[in-house]
Design an enzyme around this catalytic site. Structure first.
Site, PDB file in Angstrom:
ATOM      1  N   ASP A 124       0.673  -1.251  -0.190  1.00 49.29           N
ATOM      2  CA  ASP A 124      -0.014   0.021   0.115  1.00 49.29           C
ATOM      3  C   ASP A 124       0.992   1.283  -0.128  1.00 49.29           C
ATOM      4  O   ASP A 124       1.735   1.354   0.772  1.00 49.29           O
ATOM      5  CB  ASP A 124      -1.042   0.080   1.318  1.00 49.29           C
ATOM      6  CG  ASP A 124      -1.763   1.203   1.238  1.00 49.29           C
ATOM      7  OD1 ASP A 124      -2.529   1.369   0.260  1.00 49.29           O
ATOM      8  OD2 ASP A 124      -1.681   1.920   2.322  1.00 49.29           O
ATOM      9  N   ASP A 136       1.249   5.259   0.640  1.00 41.50           N
ATOM     10  CA  ASP A 136       0.797   6.403   1.167  1.00 41.50           C
ATOM     11  C   ASP A 136       1.550   7.649   1.140  1.00 41.50           C
ATOM     12  O   ASP A 136       1.885   8.001   2.035  1.00 41.50           O
ATOM     13  CB  ASP A 136       0.346   5.889   2.416  1.00 41.50           C
ATOM     14  CG  ASP A 136      -0.533   7.057   3.373  1.00 41.50           C
ATOM     15  OD1 ASP A 136      -1.164   8.186   2.714  1.00 41.50           O
ATOM     16  OD2 ASP A 136      -1.051   7.145   4.458  1.00 41.50           O
ATOM     17  N   GLU A 196       1.561  11.179   0.466  1.00 39.94           N
ATOM     18  CA  GLU A 196       1.021  12.557   0.953  1.00 39.94           C
ATOM     19  C   GLU A 196       1.540  13.596   0.748  1.00 39.94           C
ATOM     20  O   GLU A 196       2.497  14.253   1.351  1.00 39.94           O
ATOM     21  CB  GLU A 196       0.533  12.252   2.315  1.00 39.94           C
ATOM     22  CG  GLU A 196      -0.288  11.341   2.490  1.00 39.94           C
ATOM     23  CD  GLU A 196      -0.957  10.956   4.036  1.00 39.94           C
ATOM     24  OE1 GLU A 196      -1.139  12.387   4.549  1.00 39.94           O
ATOM     25  OE2 GLU A 196      -1.151  10.132   4.425  1.00 39.94           O
ATOM     26  N   TYR A 199     -12.050  12.026   4.973  1.00 39.19           N
ATOM     27  CA  TYR A 199     -11.945  12.224   6.163  1.00 39.19           C
ATOM     28  C   TYR A 199     -11.038  13.413   6.201  1.00 39.19           C
ATOM     29  O   TYR A 199     -10.178  13.787   5.269  1.00 39.19           O
ATOM     30  CB  TYR A 199     -11.733  11.469   7.473  1.00 39.19           C
ATOM     31  CG  TYR A 199     -10.821  10.555   6.864  1.00 39.19           C
ATOM     32  CD1 TYR A 199      -9.231  10.591   6.969  1.00 39.19           C
ATOM     33  CD2 TYR A 199     -11.116   9.236   6.897  1.00 39.19           C
ATOM     34  CE1 TYR A 199      -8.512   9.637   6.723  1.00 39.19           C
ATOM     35  CE2 TYR A 199     -10.128   8.159   6.432  1.00 39.19           C
ATOM     36  CZ  TYR A 199      -9.012   8.331   6.456  1.00 39.19           C
ATOM     37  OH  TYR A 199      -8.162   7.441   6.001  1.00 39.19           O
TER      38      TYR A 199
END
Length: 573
Positions: free
Chosen positions: A306, A308, A310, A385
């Site tokens: 995965d 991630d 950012e 979110y």
């Protein structure tokens, strides 16, 4: 953006609030010891106290005998550390570090190792030497807290993130995960060696130590003690097991629940800096891919990768990073990772998934070249979110499903519906999209000039991040765990508000919030009603599933609601 709470050696988003003052020095741990050493000559032993009341003296005991000691100057609740270099004789050793303030002391857990031990299990795999009898007993006993078992009748993904640092402050262990109700567990986070200027403090020091003998752009475990050495999670473990800690528990988990997918998540808010170079530099990318493939091949309970990052295009923790080329470079990274995973599949005779956690906002997600990335990917976890939070004083639904014309929703594209619609127009199949549940609330206090229904009026202004006790779910300013909200502000999972708070529902946004007009305290969060609405949204849109950040913040209420929203029925005995 995702709020990643850290403790001990984590590589996550923000630092924790220090615990309340106590006369007893803070918890300490001996770090990064191997289980066996060929020679015990000049062996350094380091202990760390990451936060908490300081001590004025320390000692290190080997098999109960003091072998090193020293004095310290207390400095509030800042970190303390010391290193002792000793010669250790052939045989078994059990080390305990003590930190004292006058006669009041804290002791670390024992760290055991052997010198000159050829290790009887060294020729076996963890599948052979680890015992999962405690896990079988846990399975027979059923899930903990409010978790109920459900029939996943539609095969949708029901995933969550489990964080490495949760085994410290929260003391949330792998056996606490309601595995029966999950298809995927994402392990956060695996860091990358190299430029990590967004990371600071003890977390940065820990990563620097882990990367000391590594090449830039190789991956490592961040908290080696938690991941590989902590040996008090399962009574069936042996001190000389080569793999202990969380990773040993994941092996046991897979023995007991072979269908669950466990996927390491690489990056996160403060660990994304290296991605900008990896994606654009073929040599750095090759180093990274070789390294992460080796990690999941070595620890073969892992079922994929995965990413991630950012964020491609910028807007992450390091404001100096970001390029218009990041979007196409993200696609190249996905293509090359997929090719490497395909080769590993052939070699090992099994399948591996490639996923990514991406921003839930259209402005950031639009930076990615989806047309060239998505064919290489199995799933996109959209972080629906953190749309609003205490980084500014714009009050909105931090995890709303739809835009709303009856509340102040000032940031375009800051809702789940907008981002899902954007992705599908870019060729991302709906069944490759999962939306996120926030198992925490974001909130302000001291807002002035709101009205009886909240701060969604032009006159509302001000406010500072909510704070509170860790015991009530406050591990970071501005954020509170769902289980703390349920107990203290909501008044139970079906409560309508407690302790001065009133529960409100925005039926257009499908979003929940709590408001205390007297104190001007506003908390935007997911409750079981809004989570069920997300499940309805997933079904209506034909999406791949639903996931949550992060599982140690729930008490079962929200994970149950994830299933119920998808139409899954509760299992009967």
């Amino acid at each position: 953006m995702k709020s990643l709470r850290i403790a001990a050696l984590s590589g996550a988003m923000c630092l924790l609030t220090a615990p309340a003052f106590s006369a007893t020095p803070g918890d300490l741990a001996i770090t990064w010891m191997e289980s066996t050493y060929a020679s015990g000559d000049n062996l350094p032993v380091t202990w760390n106290m990451w936060w908490g009341n300081n001590g004025d003296s320390w000692s290190l005991l080997d098999n109960g005998t003091v072998i090193c000691e020293g004095t310290l100057t207390p400095n509030g609740e800042n970190a303390q550390t010391a290193t002792c270099t000793q010669d250790f004789a052939i045989g078994a050793h059990s080390l305990v570090a003590k930190l004292c303030l006058a006669d009041d002391c804290s002791s670390s857990a024992a760290t055991v190792f052997s010198v000159g031990n050829d290790n009887a299990v060294s020729d076996k795999t963890p599948w052979e030497y680890l015992d999962n009898s405690e896990w079988e007993a846990r399975k027979a006993a059923g899930m903990r807290e409010k978790n109920k078992p459900y029939n996943n009748t539609d095969g949708k993904r029901v995933a969550t993130y489990f964080v490495e640092w949760g085994v410290h402050g929260r003391q949330f262990y792998p056996k606490d995960i309601p595995v029966e109700n999950l298809t995927h567990i994402m392990y956060g986070f695996i860091p990358i060696c190299g430029p990590n200027t967004s990371l600071t403090g003890t977390a940065k020091s820990a990563l620097d130590q882990q990367c000391a003998d590594k090449e830039d752009y190789q991956v490592v475990v961040h908290d080696k003690y938690a991941a590989l050495e902590k040996n008090d999670m399962d009574a069936t473990g042996s001190w000389d097991d080569p793999v202990k800690g969380i990773f040993a528990e994941f092996y046991r988990m897979k023995m007991t629940y072979p269908d669950v997918k466990i996927i390491p998540s690489v990056g996160g808010w403060t660990l994304s800096d290296p991605f900008y170079e990896i994606a654009s530099n073929p040599a750095a990318r090759a180093t990274f891919i070789t390294s992460i493939i080796a990690l999941i091949d070595q620890y073969d309970f892992f079922d994929g990768i995965d990413i991630d990052w950012e964020f491609p295009g910028g807007g992450g923790a390091n404001s100096t990073l970001g390029s218009p080329d990041d979007g196409k470079n993200f696609a190249i990274l996905m293509q090359e990772l997929r090719a490497a995973l395909d080769e590993l599949e052939i070699e090992n005779g099994r399948t591996y998934e490639l996923t990514a956690a991406v921003s839930g906002g259209v402005s950031k997600i639009s930076e990615i070249d989806w047309e060239n990335a998505i064919d290489s990917m199995d799933q996109v976890n959209v972080m629906t979110y953190d749309y609003y939070g205490t980084w500014d004083q714009t009050y909105g639904h931090q995890t709303g499903i739809y835009d709303t014309d009856t509340r102040s929703t000032l940031v375009d594209g800051s809702n789940a519906n907008d981002v899902v619609n954007y992705l599908t127009t870019k060729g991302v199949a709906a069944n490759k999209i999962s939306v996120g549940v926030a198992m925490y609330g974001r909130g302000w206090t001291g807002i002035t000039n709101g009205d009886a229904s909240g701060p969604f009026v032009e006159t509302a202004t001000g406010g500072t991040p909510i704070t509170g006790l860790e015991a009530n779910g406050f591990w970071e300013d501005g954020i509170v765990d769902y289980q703390g909200i349920e107990e203290n502000q909501l008044g139970g999972e079906d409560g309508q508000g407690a302790n001065g708070f009133e529960l409100f529902w925005d039926d257009i946004a499908k979003a929940t919030y709590l408001w205390n007009e007297t104190t001007g305290t506003f908390i935007s969060f997911d409750d079981k009603r809004s989570v069920k609405a997300k499940g309805d949204f997933v079904t209506e849109k034909g999406l791949g599933g639903i996931f949550s950040w992060e599982i140690d913040s729930d008490n079962g209420t929200l994970l149950n609601a994830m299933h119920e929203g998808l139409g899954h029925t509760e299992k009967t005995q």
